[in-house]
Design an enzyme around this catalytic site. Structure first.
Site, PDB file in Angstrom:
ATOM      1  N   LYS A 123      39.359  17.940   6.718  1.00 47.20           N
ATOM      2  CA  LYS A 123      39.937  18.872   6.281  1.00 47.20           C
ATOM      3  C   LYS A 123      40.957  18.832   5.143  1.00 47.20           C
ATOM      4  CE  LYS A 123      39.565  19.610  11.473  1.00 47.20           C
ATOM      5  NZ  LYS A 123      39.916  20.593  12.241  1.00 47.20           N
ATOM      6  N   PRO A 150      36.003  29.414  12.882  1.00 49.66           N
ATOM      7  CA  PRO A 150      36.374  29.169  11.651  1.00 49.66           C
ATOM      8  C   PRO A 150      37.338  27.987  11.837  1.00 49.66           C
ATOM      9  CG  PRO A 150      37.391  31.103  12.070  1.00 49.66           C
ATOM     10  CD  PRO A 150      36.314  31.004  13.104  1.00 49.66           C
ATOM     11  N   ASP A 151      37.448  27.114  11.058  1.00 53.68           N
ATOM     12  CA  ASP A 151      38.123  25.703  11.127  1.00 53.68           C
ATOM     13  C   ASP A 151      39.744  26.373  10.245  1.00 53.68           C
ATOM     14  OD1 ASP A 151      40.095  23.364  10.774  1.00 53.68           O
ATOM     15  OD2 ASP A 151      38.344  22.359  11.336  1.00 53.68           O
ATOM     16  N   ILE A 152      40.602  26.823  11.062  1.00 49.69           N
ATOM     17  CA  ILE A 152      41.793  27.239  10.418  1.00 49.69           C
ATOM     18  C   ILE A 152      42.494  26.480   9.287  1.00 49.69           C
ATOM     19  CG2 ILE A 152      44.016  28.463  10.492  1.00 49.69           C
ATOM     20  CD1 ILE A 152      42.804  29.246  13.372  1.00 49.69           C
ATOM     21  N   ASN A 199      41.588  26.714  25.560  1.00 48.13           N
ATOM     22  CA  ASN A 199      41.735  25.188  25.586  1.00 48.13           C
ATOM     23  C   ASN A 199      42.900  25.044  26.351  1.00 48.13           C
ATOM     24  OD1 ASN A 199      39.769  23.893  24.046  1.00 48.13           O
ATOM     25  ND2 ASN A 199      40.795  24.391  22.092  1.00 48.13           N
ATOM     26  N   PHE A 201      46.974  17.957  13.618  1.00 44.11           N
ATOM     27  CA  PHE A 201      47.363  17.284  14.736  1.00 44.11           C
ATOM     28  C   PHE A 201      45.691  16.772  15.350  1.00 44.11           C
ATOM     29  CE2 PHE A 201      51.336  17.164  16.783  1.00 44.11           C
ATOM     30  CZ  PHE A 201      52.120  17.562  15.566  1.00 44.11           C
ATOM     31  N   ASP A 207      37.118  25.874  19.741  1.00 45.47           N
ATOM     32  CA  ASP A 207      35.840  25.317  18.701  1.00 45.47           C
ATOM     33  C   ASP A 207      34.961  26.438  18.543  1.00 45.47           C
ATOM     34  OD1 ASP A 207      37.162  23.086  17.664  1.00 45.47           O
ATOM     35  OD2 ASP A 207      36.058  21.856  19.434  1.00 45.47           O
TER      36      ASP A 207
HETATM   37  O1  C5P Z   1      38.711  19.289  14.755  1.00 43.59           O
HETATM   38  P1  C5P Z   1      40.126  19.206  15.665  1.00 43.59           P
HETATM   39  O2  C5P Z   1      40.125  20.501  16.472  1.00 43.59           O
HETATM   40  O3  C5P Z   1      39.982  18.212  16.608  1.00 43.59           O
HETATM   41  O4  C5P Z   1      41.180  19.315  14.601  1.00 43.59           O
HETATM   42  C1  C5P Z   1      42.434  19.419  15.260  1.00 43.59           C
HETATM   43  C2  C5P Z   1      43.316  19.951  13.850  1.00 43.59           C
HETATM   44  O5  C5P Z   1      42.686  20.854  13.390  1.00 43.59           O
HETATM   45  C3  C5P Z   1      44.592  20.473  14.713  1.00 43.59           C
HETATM   46  O6  C5P Z   1      45.560  20.482  13.685  1.00 43.59           O
HETATM   47  C4  C5P Z   1      44.038  22.185  14.944  1.00 43.59           C
HETATM   48  O7  C5P Z   1      45.453  22.905  15.029  1.00 43.59           O
HETATM   49  C5  C5P Z   1      43.171  22.124  13.828  1.00 43.59           C
HETATM   50  N1  C5P Z   1      42.277  23.523  13.907  1.00 43.59           N
HETATM   51  C6  C5P Z   1      42.330  24.464  13.184  1.00 43.59           C
HETATM   52  N2  C5P Z   1      41.209  25.397  13.452  1.00 43.59           N
HETATM   53  C7  C5P Z   1      39.968  24.895  14.089  1.00 43.59           C
HETATM   54  C8  C5P Z   1      40.019  23.806  14.788  1.00 43.59           C
HETATM   55  C9  C5P Z   1      41.018  22.969  14.601  1.00 43.59           C
HETATM   56  O8  C5P Z   1      43.153  24.720  12.745  1.00 43.59           O
HETATM   57  N3  C5P Z   1      39.163  25.800  14.610  1.00 43.59           N
END
Ligand code: C5P
Length: 432
Positions: free
Chosen positions: A372, A335-337, A238, A354, A307
């Site tokens: 989230k 995974p969404d951290i 990214n 963010f 993503d």
């Molecule tokens: O869903 P999106 O990527 O737009 O969300 C942004 C926020 O979620 C940011 O704070 C980013 O650091 C976090 N994030 C994350 N893990 C992911 C995707 C996004 O921690 N896989």
């Protein structure tokens, strides 16, 4: 004493309220902090405090009438070069006059002539304060970019108790420091007082950050991009320089917090007092966050996490195939951290995300906050070329579950980071 007020020209307007005595303390605090304070009083204010008091405190002649001493000081020479004007106390009458743009005494004339930020600290009887005329005047002033400090509820000189009590001089002093550092209100109540976006002030770039905000707190910040390997020489990633996340880490450290920075591949360095954990992929970032999440008070997701990752990593370099013009990579969701942290059932830290958005910015940010389970989300509009990715500047809007709480005009990322961290610390304390 060297503070961000050193050498600042501050005009202190005093109108006729019993709270004029508090303006004496404010004047003293400002002078002590190095400001050059000029006091302007209304004639009626002299019933409460004499000129001599303010002249002794400020070291300058006090002005009351426009024509009293034309040779020496006029409303124009007074207003020229001022960094901030505060009217404290501001009576209902003075508020009404400045709303109407009147210039019938030195105080109102100077208010009309200054080009610096104007801060009004109302002080009056509750009925006068709550009167629709005063409320509409205050709303008009705010709309015009004038800061209005909501008076406190409490016993008033007229014998009743209610809203209308001027804020204490120490609070007014810290409001002045905040405004001059281009910081903004940090609680909803204060941010409601914010004027609409005005041009950024000439900023004090370096300021002393109160260590008390972060003392005893552990903050984990994710920063930078992640790299999702395709083969040993290729990856998906990214756009992210990591500058915002690193600036947040430095600001958190300066506020006295212990900082763990989980960073994707970037070319930045950070202070040696920050625990830096370098990772590459989203899975590694998640692992690092999970390793520390139980011991931290605040998690800020500033990383631009990819993503998707490639489902089948090739341990050998993928070769071009003769006669084959396309190649298919199967991607699987990472995974969404941050959501993993936000949705923790036990020991969930205060969680901040963010959102870098190009369209439907507010809607997207708010829905991420909910999805989230974040406490706060910081939105930046990356469709704007001069902010966001790779830029040294940023402009952000911050939301909590109830809506917008602050907007920070375009400024260098390290200045934005200081304001964002201050706001996070304040909010985190309130939720404990
Ligand atoms: O869903 P999106 O990527 O737009 O969300 C942004 C926020 O979620 C940011 O704070 C980013 O650091 C976090 N994030 C994350 N893990 C992911 C995707 C996004 O921690 N896989």
């Amino acid at each position: 004493m060297d503070t961000q007020l050193t050498g600042k020209k501050i005009i202190l307007g005093v109108s006729a309220g019993i709270a004029a005595y508090k303006a004496c303390t404010l004047c003293r605090l400002l002078v002590k902090a190095g400001a050059d304070v000029y006091v302007v009083m209304t004639k009626d204010a002299l019933n409460f405090v004499g000129k001599a008091t303010f002249e002794a405190l400020s070291g300058h002649k006090v002005s009351v009438e426009i024509f009293e001493d034309q040779k020496d000081i006029s409303h124009i020479s007074l207003s020229t070069g001022a960094d901030l004007m505060m009217i404290a106390p501001a009576t209902a009458n003075t508020i009404a006059k400045i709303t109407a743009g009147m210039a019938d005494n030195m105080l109102t004339a100077v208010t009309l002539a200054v080009t610096c930020p104007v801060v009004v600290a109302p002080a009056m009887n509750s009925n006068m304060y709550q009167n629709i005329a005063t409320q509409e005047n205050i709303a008009t002033l705010k709309r015009r970019g004038i800061y209005v400090i909501t008076p406190a509820d409490g016993p008033l000189a007229c014998g009743i108790s209610g809203p209308g009590r001027m804020k204490e001089p120490e609070e007014l002093f810290s409001d002045i420091v905040s405004i001059l550092s281009n910081r903004i209100g940090y609680t909803r109540e204060q941010s409601d007082l914010l004027p609409p976006p005005v041009k950024p002030l000439e900023l004090t770039r370096t300021r002393l950050l109160p260590k008390a905000y972060g003392a005893g707190l552990k903050v984990l910040i994710t920063a930078g991009p992640t790299e999702e390997p395709i083969d040993p020489v290729r990856f998906i990633s990214n756009c992210s320089s990591g500058k915002m996340g690193y600036a947040l880490a430095e600001a958190a450290l300066a506020y006295g917090a212990e900082v763990i920075l989980v960073s994707g591949p970037v070319t930045l360095t950070c202070s040696k007092d920050i625990t830096l954990i370098k990772v590459k992929s989203a899975s590694q970032m998640l692992q690092a966050v999970e390793d520390y999440v139980k011991e931290v008070d605040i998690v800020i997701g500033c990383a631009a996490v990819a993503d998707y990752r490639v489902e089948n990593y090739s341990p050998v370099k993928i070769k071009k195939e003769e006669g084959n013009d396309t190649i298919t990579l199967k991607l699987v969701k990472n995974p969404d951290i941050l959501a993993t942290v936000g949705l923790l059932e036990n020991n969930r830290p205060f969680t901040v995300g963010f959102a870098a958005e190009t369209n439907n910015t507010e809607e997207n940010a708010k829905s991420k906050l909910v999805r989230k389970n974040l406490d706060l989300i910081v939105l930046n509009d990356v469709s704007k070329k001069d902010i966001g990715f790779n830029s040294d500047d940023n402009e952000v809007t911050i939301f909590d579950k109830d809506g917008k709480i602050a907007h920070l005009e375009k400024q260098p990322k390290h200045v934005i980071a200081q304001s964002v961290m201050e706001l996070i610390f304040k909010y985190q304390k309130n939720t404990k």
